[in-house]
Every structure is written in C-alpha cells, then in structure tokens.
Write a protein that holds these residues in place. Structure first.
Motif, short mmCIF file in Angstrom:
data_model
loop_
_atom_site.label_atom_id
_atom_site.label_comp_id
_atom_site.label_asym_id
_atom_site.label_seq_id
_atom_site.Cartn_x
_atom_site.Cartn_y
_atom_site.Cartn_z
N LEU A 46 0.85 -1.19 0.00
CA LEU A 46 0.00 0.00 0.00
C LEU A 46 0.89 1.23 0.00
CD1 LEU A 46 -2.93 -0.85 2.46
CD2 LEU A 46 -2.69 -1.35 0.02
N PHE A 93 -6.94 3.30 -0.92
CA PHE A 93 -6.84 2.04 -0.19
C PHE A 93 -8.22 1.54 0.24
CE2 PHE A 93 -2.72 4.10 1.51
CZ PHE A 93 -2.03 3.76 0.34
N TYR A 96 -9.92 -0.44 -2.86
CA TYR A 96 -9.26 -1.52 -3.59
C TYR A 96 -9.83 -2.88 -3.20
CZ TYR A 96 -5.60 -4.77 -5.05
OH TYR A 96 -4.92 -5.83 -5.62
N GLU A 97 -10.10 -3.71 -4.22
CA GLU A 97 -10.60 -5.07 -4.02
C GLU A 97 -9.82 -6.02 -4.92
OE1 GLU A 97 -14.79 -5.22 -4.70
OE2 GLU A 97 -15.28 -3.85 -3.05
N ILE A 105 1.26 -8.56 3.03
CA ILE A 105 0.78 -7.20 2.80
C ILE A 105 1.72 -6.26 3.54
CG2 ILE A 105 -1.08 -5.53 3.18
CD1 ILE A 105 -3.06 -7.85 3.01
N MET A 107 2.25 -2.37 4.74
CA MET A 107 1.73 -1.02 4.97
C MET A 107 2.89 -0.19 5.49
SD MET A 107 -2.05 -1.62 6.66
CE MET A 107 -3.28 -2.66 5.86
N ILE A 120 -8.79 0.77 7.56
CA ILE A 120 -7.83 0.14 6.66
C ILE A 120 -7.34 -1.18 7.24
CG2 ILE A 120 -5.55 0.37 5.56
CD1 ILE A 120 -7.63 2.19 4.32
N ARG A 123 -10.16 -3.73 7.06
CA ARG A 123 -10.50 -4.08 5.68
C ARG A 123 -9.52 -5.08 5.10
NH1 ARG A 123 -13.34 -2.04 1.34
NH2 ARG A 123 -12.37 -2.31 -0.71
N TYR A 124 -8.24 -4.89 5.38
CA TYR A 124 -7.23 -5.72 4.71
C TYR A 124 -7.01 -7.07 5.37
CZ TYR A 124 -6.37 -2.33 1.14
OH TYR A 124 -6.53 -1.52 0.03
N ARG A 125 -7.70 -7.34 6.46
CA ARG A 125 -7.69 -8.69 7.03
C ARG A 125 -8.15 -9.71 6.00
NH1 ARG A 125 -8.09 -10.46 12.08
NH2 ARG A 125 -9.85 -11.77 11.42
N TYR A 127 -7.89 -9.73 2.91
CA TYR A 127 -7.01 -9.87 1.74
C TYR A 127 -5.70 -10.57 2.08
CZ TYR A 127 -10.28 -6.34 0.06
OH TYR A 127 -11.42 -5.64 -0.28
N MET A 134 1.49 -9.62 7.66
CA MET A 134 1.42 -8.21 7.29
C MET A 134 2.52 -7.46 8.05
SD MET A 134 -1.83 -5.63 7.23
CE MET A 134 -1.94 -5.27 8.99
#
Length: 240
Positions: A46, A93, A96-97, A105, A107, A120, A123-125, A127, A134
C-alpha cells in the motif's frame, strides 16, 4: 470528500527536504522484511511514495501489486522505472478489491496518512491468506529526537504534528504502545517488533561528521533492538 493526494506529493519528489533520511529508512526496512518473509508468491504494497521500496520488494515475490492514490507519484515512478514488472493500481486504499488474497501485505508508512487507519487495518484482514503476514511501519512519536524536542520546548506534546509531519500529509502520531493496540484491536497478533533508525543527533549535525554514512548505517543496525527510541517502528503481524 476524497482527499487530493497529488497535493500532498511534493515531499515524494527528488530533492525534498526529507530526502536523505527517507532514502536511508526506505532502503533499509524492506530488506529487514524480506529477511523475515523470504520470497513469496503474492505481495501487496500500500503506497508507492518514493518508489524505493517497490524496487526492493519486486525482487522478492512472483506477483507484486502496489496501490496508490496519487497519479503524479505513479507517473513519476513509471518515468523513472519504465521496466518495472509489478502492477500499479491507481486508487484509494479504502476502495481496492483484489481478485485473490496475498501472502504478504506491506503497509509502509501509510497509517499516519489515511483518514481512518482502523478501517484500513480491518479491511485488509480479508485480503491476507491464512498463515500470511502483514508488515506495518510508522514514524515513532516517542523517538529519541522527539523526546529531546519535547524537553527543549520545540514541541508542546509528544504526539504533536510538526511542520515536517504536515508537509508530508501526516494526520496522527503513533508510538509503540498505540500501534500495537491498534493492530490488536483490528484482529491481528503482533509476532515481531523492531526499530528503524536510532537518531541521537539532528541531521544538520550528522552531516558534519567525516564518516556520516558509516554512522547512519550504525544507527540503523543498533536501532533494531531499541524500537521505543527509534525514528520509525516496524511490526510483523498475523491474523488471530
């Protein structure tokens, strides 16, 4: 209202006031991450920023996706790196999908910028692959140089945003405790923590040293074990 990220992009252009230390840290922490993660299949990053990290991470994964909302930053990077093999997605961010989850990931220095960092993180859990990791890096509000600044009356609160923070588009400060708490509240377990760049003196003073580069590298290496005092914090997390 969506923020105009191009308006905040001036510090990500060559010869910005923060260039020396950005160059230093942004070349350092990706290599620390790669030492822990090894080579992976899919990696999501990101933020593009200066583009330093993109080139490093691109060599450690089979598929590299970068999301950034500033068209000017993306255009600058593409001009400088016409052969870059990763995928760059222009967008926020929050929107995004991806079509598939990621092994890793990253960040890197983005949570201090976004309007809602907790959103954020949550949400990114979805993905992150099961067993994936991460990595989150942020500036440290309680760094040694900021502690000195507080003692000298240069800042009125350890979490205050200074002129440099505002120029970079920062909206908040984190310390080790508040970052760890935010990650845990979003549903992650912290599996590793380290510091990025233990800075005992102002940059203007460091520039006067005859062996400046050797000193900077020593500050990076020593800082690993002293996150509470470093300029930046790096945490590795996994899903709970």
């Amino acid at each position: 209202m969506a923020r105009d990220l191009n308006a905040e992009a001036s510090e990500y252009k060559p010869n910005a006031a923060t260039e020396i230390e950005n160059d230093l840290m942004l070349h350092w922490y990706p290599k620390r991450i790669i030492e822990r993660m090894g080579c992976v299949d899919r990696l999501l990053e990101l933020g593009l920023g200066h583009g330093f990290t993109a080139k490093i991470f691109n060599e450690a994964c089979a598929e590299h996706v970068i999301v950034d909302g500033a068209s000017s930053v993306i255009e600058q990077f593409r001009r400088a790196q016409p052969g870059f093999s990763g995928q760059i997605v222009e967008g926020y961010f929050e929107d995004y999908e991806p079509q598939a989850p990621f092994d890793v990931i990253v960040m890197g220095f983005i949570l201090e910028h976004v309007d809602d960092p907790d959103l954020i993180l949550r949400r990114y859990r979805q993905y992150l692959k099961p067993g994936g990791r991460m990595y989150v890096a942020v500036p440290n509000a309680k760094s040694l140089n900021r502690r000195l600044g507080l003692e000298l009356g240069l800042i009125d609160d350890i979490y205050s945003l200074n002129a440099n923070d505002l120029a970079l588009g920062h909206q908040r400060q984190y310390c080790r405790d508040t970052l760890r708490a935010a990650l845990q509240q979003a549903g992650y377990a912290v599996t590793h923590e380290e510091g990025i760049y233990l800075k005992p003196l102002p940059l203007a003073v460091l520039k006067t040293l005859p062996d400046m580069q050797a000193n900077l590298q020593a500050m990076l290496q020593v800082g690993i074990e002293f996150p509470d005092l470093c300029v930046g914090l790096l945490m590795e997390v996994e899903l709970v």
